[in-house]
Design a protein around this motif. Structure first.
Motif, PDB file in Angstrom:
ATOM      1  N   UNK A 260     -77.982   4.251  66.358  1.00  0.00           N
ATOM      2  CA  UNK A 260     -77.991   2.908  66.553  1.00  0.00           C
ATOM      3  C   UNK A 260     -76.974   2.487  67.625  1.00  0.00           C
ATOM      4  N   UNK A 261     -76.994   1.411  68.218  1.00  0.00           N
ATOM      5  CA  UNK A 261     -76.252   1.034  69.272  1.00  0.00           C
ATOM      6  C   UNK A 261     -75.856  -0.560  69.331  1.00  0.00           C
ATOM      7  N   UNK A 262     -74.738  -1.169  69.823  1.00  0.00           N
ATOM      8  CA  UNK A 262     -74.256  -2.328  69.571  1.00  0.00           C
ATOM      9  C   UNK A 262     -73.564  -2.729  70.762  1.00  0.00           C
ATOM     10  N   UNK A 263     -73.562  -3.888  71.149  1.00  0.00           N
ATOM     11  CA  UNK A 263     -73.135  -4.314  72.395  1.00  0.00           C
ATOM     12  C   UNK A 263     -72.746  -5.758  72.278  1.00  0.00           C
ATOM     13  N   UNK A 264     -71.374  -6.173  72.692  1.00  0.00           N
ATOM     14  CA  UNK A 264     -71.048  -7.530  72.683  1.00  0.00           C
ATOM     15  C   UNK A 264     -70.351  -7.814  73.770  1.00  0.00           C
TER      16      UNK A 264
END
Length: 757
Positions: free
Chosen positions: A298-302
């Motif tokens: 998984x990967x997440x960006x904010x």
């Protein structure tokens, strides 16, 4: 070559931040009650004029790192206490420890709550912060949420457990991400509940609001679970932080790896993270292997923008890819589950009488593939189900400040669309060589529009919250299977649902607070309950068929809560009662023939006239020592069919938990022992096929080490005495009918390296 270059860049940044951090100072300390001198946990501590801050833990401890030399004004606040300011000066590389004492005010003032952004007791809220999550290093959020009082989870395999609150489950519990984003399972068997799409390492905290009282945050029948994703820290000057995390669990031969980068300055900030988890089948307490392997990437960006002092814009993107997730209790396994979540948020704060404006829009989708490739039935039939879910929605809210009151009002909208087909190729028997294609979701959709309002005020020592919402819910299946369509005259349904709640609390004395909550809330049936098309999705081995004519269920509830400061700590007791009308359950349809091999028959969803849930929650948290403490929680829920008096199925047994901890080296090394005792479950639903579950006692051990400047280490062992046991809500292994046993003795270690923090 690219991976080597990335490694070099990370190392250069790490060493650069280490040298820079040597010049930084730290302010740490404890927050206490002025009279009793006991620690205040969840007190807000921040540096005046900035967004730098911390929340005190159960010992009243807080810490602010990486401060430039100079003079700072600390602001400390806690609901029900006067706000305190203290000037602190630190020099180059200095670590300063202080103690702050807060004076209790006669009663909780609404102005204090509004300023602090704190939640009143009348929401009956519990939360786990980032520290509590990271030190336990949970592999799965559904499994971790079982640590909350009176919560549990339905287990079908080693991953993606489905949370249960006070015996209510699935869509009876509103699970959301970042205050409003919804993600809908694509799998008919809920191999992918909403909590499975978020990894614990990305969370700032988990909030649980029990009961149907918090109506601002969407249709709320039995409770809300809000998964708050970590966001970057806002700073005046550009700053770059990093974290590298790794962990291992012995019983699973499981490993994790994760990298997080965050930074920014006054006008913008960002947080990027990504990682992988790979777990094998685990070994239970009897030495047997349980089919429970899974792989997650998984990967997440904010990314946040701060165009003005009171404005914020934030864009969030998250992708997750699950592969080869095994479910021994289900007829198929999850071969692939791809998820994407997108959201856009805008917030405005402190504009004269307008306290806040919040606006969110979101989009999420799930592509799910499950097959029987690893099941014994593969010898007779090749089966595969491919399903897709799309969710879109939004939320808008305005809050207005008056002299002693605050008013929230707004709207929310969501639309869920589901498509999916099951393919069965027969390999043996008279049908060998034939292929059957069945519509699973029948190209169905469900939309919900709601308008809400909430009013808070304080008067003569009381605090009052009154809220209401009105929902219009409608659903249809545009491509129904012929056999399904012939069962009903029309598949379209529309519901008008009115919900309301009121909560009032009173500070009886300096050590006693009493809270009364009343609520009535409606929940429209979900797509499975309306349109599922002959699939074995339940606890028992039956094909299930939906019912478009099913009515919404209504929860009429009451909670009575007592908070008592005594014996050097806090005692909290809660008695609750739910009277549910048109409770949604299922019953056998002997006139319908099943479509799947080996099932016992067909069940259809229908409404039970009334159902009753009642229970208690009592807990004690000590706070008489800076270094030593313990907490105890005892709780349980009972549920009955209001007409027949028979126990309702899938309700957890009574349970007690105790945790003891001691802090060495000024709290930098904290060992903790957890004891969990679960009672025998004998009040079971025989008509549902439940059987009694034996009780058990578990002992877990954990050490959290924050002694090193740039490393946090958690290590320990769960199920210390290698107990062979299973939970009441664990499903049964499909091939043997034996319940899924939990892991045996399981050693774990989790190491987090922090750079620039």
């Amino acid at each position: 070559m690219r991976s080597k270059l990335l490694t070099l860049v990370v190392l250069i940044l790490a060493f650069a931040q280490i040298f820079i951090a040597q010049d930084k100072g730290t302010i740490r300390g404890f927050v206490y009650d002025l009279k009793s001198k006991y620690p205040l946990f969840n007190a807000n501590v921040w540096i005046e004029g900035t967004n730098r801050g911390d929340v005190s833990d159960f010992k009243g401890y807080f810490e602010l790192k990486n401060l430039d030399p100079g003079s700072y004004t600390l602001v400390v606040s806690y609901v029900g206490y006067k706000q305190e300011r203290q000037n602190v000066e630190i020099s180059k590389g200095e670590v300063k420890t202080i103690e702050i004492y807060l004076e209790e005010i006669p009663y909780f003032s609404v102005e204090e709550i509004v300023v602090l952004g704190k939640t009143m007791e009348t929401y009956n809220q519990a939360e786990f912060g980032g520290r509590d999550i990271s030190k336990k290093a949970p592999r799965d959020l559904g499994d971790f949420i079982k640590n909350f009082t009176n919560t549990s989870a339905v287990k079908k395999g080693g991953y993606a457990l489905d949370p249960v609150i006070r015996g209510l489950k699935y869509d009876q519990v509103n699970v959301q991400v970042d205050n409003g984003l919804k993600i809908e399972p694509a799998c008919p068997n809920r191999m992918d509940p909403p909590t499975s799409h978020v990894q614990s390492e990305d969370l700032e905290k988990i909030e649980i609001l029990k009961g149907p009282y918090a109506l601002r945050f969407g249709p709320n029948f039995g409770g809300i679970i809000n998964l708050v994703m970590a966001r970057p820290e806002k700073t005046e000057r550009f700053k770059l932080n990093g974290e590298i995390e790794t962990g291992y669990e012995s019983s699973w031969k499981g490993r994790i790896a994760r990298l997080t980068l965050s930074g920014g300055e006054r006008l913008f900030d960002f947080r990027l993270s990504g990682g992988l988890k790979e777990y094998k089948n685990y070994i239970d307490g009897s030495g047997n292997e349980v089919q429970s392997a899974f792989k997650i990437k998984d990967w997440t960006s904010k990314i946040g923008f701060n165009p003005g002092e009171n404005h914020r814009i934030q864009i969030s993107v998250r992708d997750m890819y699950a592969r080869d997730v095994l479910f021994p209790a289900l007829p198929m396994d999850e071969i692939k589950d791809d998820t994407r979540m997108l959201s856009f948020d805008y917030a405005l704060r402190n504009l004269s009488k307008i306290n806040s404006v919040n606006f969110k829009v979101y989009y999420s989708k799930v592509h799910h593939l499950m097959t029987n490739e690893y099941k014994p039935t593969r010898m007779m039939v090749e089966a595969a189900t491919e399903a897709n879910t799309k969710s879109i929605g939004g939320r808008g809210e305005v809050s207005l400040l008056f002299e002693r009151s605050i008013l929230y009002f707004g709207f929310d909208y969501s639309r869920v669309e589901k498509r999916g087909f099951r393919t069965r190729k027969m390999l043996t028997g008279p049908m060998a060589g034939k292929t059957f294609i069945d519509s699973v979701w029948q190209n169905s959709y469900m939309s919900n529009f709601g308008a809400f309002a909430e009013f808070r005020t304080g008067f003569q020592g009381f605090n009052l919250i009154a809220s209401a919402r009105y929902d219009i819910n409608y659903a249809d299946a545009s491509e129904p299977a012929p056999t399904f369509a012939r069962m009903f005259g029309t598949l379209y349904s529309k519901h008008h649902n009115l919900s309301a709640s009121v909560g009032i609390d009173k500070i009886i004395s300096s050590s006693v607070q009493l809270t009364l909550l009343l609520g009535t809330s409606k929940r429209s049936p979900n797509i499975s309950e309306r349109f599922i098309n002959f699939l074995p999705i339940g606890y028992d081995n039956y094909d299930y068929v939906g019912n478009p004519a099913i009515k919404p269920e209504m929860n009429n509830s009451v909670d009575l809560i007592l908070n008592l400061k005594t014996l050097g700590g806090l005692v909290k007791g809660d008695l609750f009662y739910y009277y549910i009308k048109d409770f949604i359950s299922s019953r056998i349809r002997s006139d319908l023939r099943p479509k799947n091999m080996g099932v016992l028959g067909v069940k259809q969803f229908y409404n039970i006239e009334t159902a009753k849930f009642w229970g208690f929650e009592i807990g004690y948290s000590s706070a008489f020592s800076k270094v030593f403490g313990f907490d105890i929680n005892i709780y349980g829920t009972r549920a009955r069919d209001g007409v027949t008096g028979e126990p309702l199925p899938q309700v957890p047994p009574f349970e007690a938990r105790m945790n003891l901890y001691y802090g060495f080296f000024e709290g930098k090394v904290v060992p903790e022992i957890g004891i969990r005792a679960v009672a025998r479950k004998s009040d079971v639903s025989q008509s549902f096929g439940e059987t009694p579950t034996p009780g058990f006692v578990l002992v877990n051990f954990l050490v959290n080490i924050a002694y090193f400047k740039f490393f946090d280490i958690s290590l320990g062992v769960n199920n210390l005495f290698d107990k062979a046991y299973y939970e009441h809500l664990n499903r049964r292994v499909r091939t043997t009918g034996v319940p899924i046993y939990e892991p045996g003795r399981n050693f774990f270690v989790n190491i987090k390296m922090k750079v620039g923090q």
